[in-house]
Write a protein that holds these residues in place. Structure first.
Motif, PDB file in Angstrom:
ATOM      1  N   PRO A 258       0.825  -1.210   0.000  1.00 58.75           N
ATOM      2  CA  PRO A 258       0.000   0.000   0.000  1.00 58.75           C
ATOM      3  C   PRO A 258       0.860   1.262   0.000  1.00 58.75           C
ATOM      4  CG  PRO A 258      -0.885  -1.594   1.520  1.00 58.75           C
ATOM      5  CD  PRO A 258       0.388  -2.169   0.999  1.00 58.75           C
ATOM      6  N   PHE A 259       0.457   2.217  -0.789  1.00 58.98           N
ATOM      7  CA  PHE A 259       1.115   3.521  -0.950  1.00 58.98           C
ATOM      8  C   PHE A 259       2.423   3.442  -1.718  1.00 58.98           C
ATOM      9  CE2 PHE A 259      -1.451   4.024   2.879  1.00 58.98           C
ATOM     10  CZ  PHE A 259      -2.257   5.061   2.470  1.00 58.98           C
ATOM     11  N   MET A 260       2.827   2.242  -2.168  1.00 56.30           N
ATOM     12  CA  MET A 260       4.082   2.145  -2.914  1.00 56.30           C
ATOM     13  C   MET A 260       3.768   1.915  -4.385  1.00 56.30           C
ATOM     14  SD  MET A 260       6.308   2.651  -0.736  1.00 56.30           S
ATOM     15  CE  MET A 260       5.957   3.070   0.957  1.00 56.30           C
ATOM     16  N   HIS A 261       4.677   2.340  -5.258  1.00 59.07           N
ATOM     17  CA  HIS A 261       4.363   2.122  -6.657  1.00 59.07           C
ATOM     18  C   HIS A 261       4.877   0.787  -7.139  1.00 59.07           C
ATOM     19  CE1 HIS A 261       8.291   3.039  -8.290  1.00 59.07           C
ATOM     20  NE2 HIS A 261       8.326   4.154  -7.613  1.00 59.07           N
ATOM     21  N   PRO A 262       4.201   0.219  -8.129  1.00 57.97           N
ATOM     22  CA  PRO A 262       4.507  -1.143  -8.544  1.00 57.97           C
ATOM     23  C   PRO A 262       5.844  -1.244  -9.262  1.00 57.97           C
ATOM     24  CG  PRO A 262       2.890  -0.176  -9.986  1.00 57.97           C
ATOM     25  CD  PRO A 262       3.111   0.807  -8.885  1.00 57.97           C
ATOM     26  N   ALA A 263       6.418  -2.450  -9.177  1.00 55.58           N
ATOM     27  CA  ALA A 263       7.637  -2.717  -9.932  1.00 55.58           C
ATOM     28  C   ALA A 263       7.314  -2.655 -11.425  1.00 55.58           C
ATOM     29  CB  ALA A 263       8.174  -4.092  -9.557  1.00 55.58           C
ATOM     30  N   ALA A 264       8.278  -2.232 -12.218  1.00 51.81           N
ATOM     31  CA  ALA A 264       8.041  -2.122 -13.652  1.00 51.81           C
ATOM     32  C   ALA A 264       7.762  -3.513 -14.223  1.00 51.81           C
ATOM     33  CB  ALA A 264       9.258  -1.512 -14.326  1.00 51.81           C
ATOM     34  N   ASP A 265       6.733  -3.584 -15.044  1.00 53.40           N
ATOM     35  CA  ASP A 265       6.362  -4.860 -15.638  1.00 53.40           C
ATOM     36  C   ASP A 265       7.183  -5.086 -16.903  1.00 53.40           C
ATOM     37  OD1 ASP A 265       5.076  -7.054 -16.736  1.00 53.40           O
ATOM     38  OD2 ASP A 265       3.210  -6.498 -15.721  1.00 53.40           O
TER      39      ASP A 265
END
Lengths: 210, 339
Positions: B165-172
């Motif tokens: 939560p509140f963190m941005h996702p790892a690049a896909d």
């Protein structure tokens, strides 16, 4: 009506902070509230400037209340308020030029903040200086607290920081909407809802507290 | 409503009832969406299921929390919150972090429905309010479309789903572009067959045109929704985009591409038909659909975004009370002038 007892001064001082909070209860001064609360620093600068203008003009209006003719009272208040706004504007420009630049026209627009004009018309022009001062300080503090609530939550969610200090580290995903104008409306609505619920609970603890 | 000791039965209109209750209608729509959900899981694997669960959880949690404050209590039993969460999830990209899907469901329900006074009072489609919120809050995530897996990678869950939560996702690693994105930014069309079978990137529920069409026709025949609304939307898009295409077929996409790509079919069947936020009069339904269709084409061809179904439906939701007012049918026996 205007007996200046210590109890009375205390009552006037505290009512603005919670019971008659200018933003959460009276919903006055929405323009700066929505426009400049996208960061804590902006909220503090706007709060302090408004506080200064409100206290200064309330005191002056109260001192001059017997001299101001009824017919031109609004324009007289505006001139007094504008004087203090000019002072605040120049002071901010000299002390914190970066914040002054970011707030832009909203400093000058304190002149038309209906909270300030409202306090002159409703209170300062009918009460002695000490009471007017207490009222203005209370209302000003209430305004500052409300701006800080909004500015704090919007900066934490919208930028992941508080006063520019990063809270969540570099991987934080900012809620872009929170620093944009819609975020101001959403946050204000959420805060008003929260305070309405709190007030309701206080009034009817048994019925609502489910 | 009865008077006269049982001899004369007086009753107010309506006299004919179909016996349809809100929970039953919601169940019908959810069942009608079943094949679309299965298709989403077929194309995107377990990620699709997780995103759907997160969206439903967010919507139900908000319904429960805000319903407590209402005098009539929470209306979880009617299933409308579950439907909102599902519809929202099916418009999201498969790689979206689950906490965002949850947040979207919660905001959509709280802001789009509870704040307006609950089911039946809302002006805007709650699922679309949730999606508009996510799009405005996290624009980069909603423009990252991870590619489809195949049936062998069903259990491979996208890593970006599990961003904290509140963190941005790892690049896909396998991010790609949707057919509409390809068209808008690279002037590259996609095969009609791929669009029909769903073999493209996109939101969970929007890729397979054929499944949505079949479900839509069945639901229209069962009268789950007013068939005029999707018919009017699709007809308008077809007509307008054919005209534009005939004017300059090298610059603008073909009408069949416009119809089968993006969220148009999904939006027309499952979102524009929401009985609360669409007009109730037959004429109003045609006007509503035409408005959605025109705005979709305008945004897709000349707007800054590749897709405009969400904003088109939200804008026409706003116009719905007005449409209802001007499209009232003439009471029997009254002259046209009197109206």
């Amino acid at each position: 009506m205007s007996a200046t007892t210590p109890e009375r001064v205390y009552a006037e001082l505290t009512k603005g902070i919670w019971r008659e909070n200018p933003i959460f209860v009276q919903v006055l001064g929405m323009c700066p509230t929505l426009a400049v609360t996208n960061s804590v620093m902006n909220a503090i600068a706007m709060g302090v400037a408004t506080f200064f203008v409100l206290v200064g003009s309330s005191l002056l209006v109260s001192l001059l209340r017997r001299l101001i003719p009824r017919e031109v009272r609004i324009s007289t208040y505006i001139i007094i308020i504008a004087t203090f706004v000019t002072l605040a504007d120049s002071a901010l420009e000299a002390l914190v030029p970066a914040v002054h630049k970011e707030l832009g026209a909203f400093i000058a627009l304190i002149v038309v903040n209906c909270l300030i004009l409202g306090r002159q018309e409703a209170f300062a022009s009918r009460n002695p200086p000490l009471l007017a001062l207490a009222d203005a300080i209370g209302m000003g503090l209430g305004f500052c607290i409300a701006l800080l609530c909004l500015g704090g939550t919007r900066e934490i969610l919208g930028a992941g920081s508080f006063l520019g200090v990063s809270l969540f580290g570099p991987n934080f995903e900012p809620w872009v909407i929170m620093v944009l104008p819609p975020g101001g409306f959403l946050m204000l609505g959420a805060v008003l809802l929260l305070f309405a619920v709190l007030r309701q609970r206080k009034r009817r603890p048994k019925e609502v507290g489910a | 409503m009865t008077t006269g000791q049982g001899r004369l039965l007086l009753q107010a209109a309506p006299f004919l009832r179909r016996g349809i209750t809100t929970p039953r209608l919601m169940t019908e729509v959810i069942i009608g969406m079943g094949p679309v959900m299965l298709a989403a899981m077929y194309f995107f694997g377990l990620s699709a299921l997780l995103v759907m669960l997160a969206g439903v959880a967010g919507a139900v949690a908000a319904e429960w929390a805000f319903g407590k404050a209402r005098p009539r209590g929470a209306s979880l039993r009617d299933g409308s919150a579950i439907l909102t969460g599902l519809v929202l999830a099916l418009t999201l990209p498969p790689g979206i972090p689950l906490w965002m899907a949850f947040l979207g469901g919660a905001v959509g329900l709280a802001l789009g429905k509870s704040a307006m006074g609950g089911l039946g009072q809302n002006m805007f489609n709650p699922a679309l309010v949730g999606r508009a919120f996510i799009q405005a809050a996290f624009p980069s995530v909603l423009t990252t479309w991870s590619a489809q897996g195949n049936i062998n990678s069903f259990f491979t869950i996208r890593a970006s789903n599990f961003a904290l939560p509140f963190m941005h996702p790892a690049a896909d690693a396998v991010a790609t572009a949707t057919p509409l994105g390809l068209m808008k930014f690279e002037r590259q069309s996609t095969d009609l067959l791929h669009l029909l079978l769903g073999n493209t990137a996109g939101s969970l529920g929007e890729t397979c045109a054929l499944v949505i069409l079949i479900c839509g026709v069945i639901m229209a025949i069962r009268r789950v929704f007013d068939w005029r609304i999707p018919a009017s939307i699709l007809l308008t898009v077809a007509v307008v985009s054919t005209i534009v295409w005939l004017v300059d077929s090298s610059r603008y996409p073909a009408p069949w591409f416009m119809l089968c790509s993006g969220g148009l079919l999904f939006g027309a069947v499952y979102m524009a038909t929401d009985p609360v936020t669409s007009p109730i009069t037959p004429r109003g339904a045609w006007i509503f659909g035409a408005g959605v269709g025109v705005i979709v084409v305008l945004i897709r061809l000349w707007g800054g975004l590749p897709e405009g179904v969400m904003y088109a439906i939200l804008l026409m939701n706003a116009a719905t009370p007005l449409i209802d007012r001007v499209s009232q049918p003439r009471p029997f026996g009254r002259g046209r002038v009197a109206a």
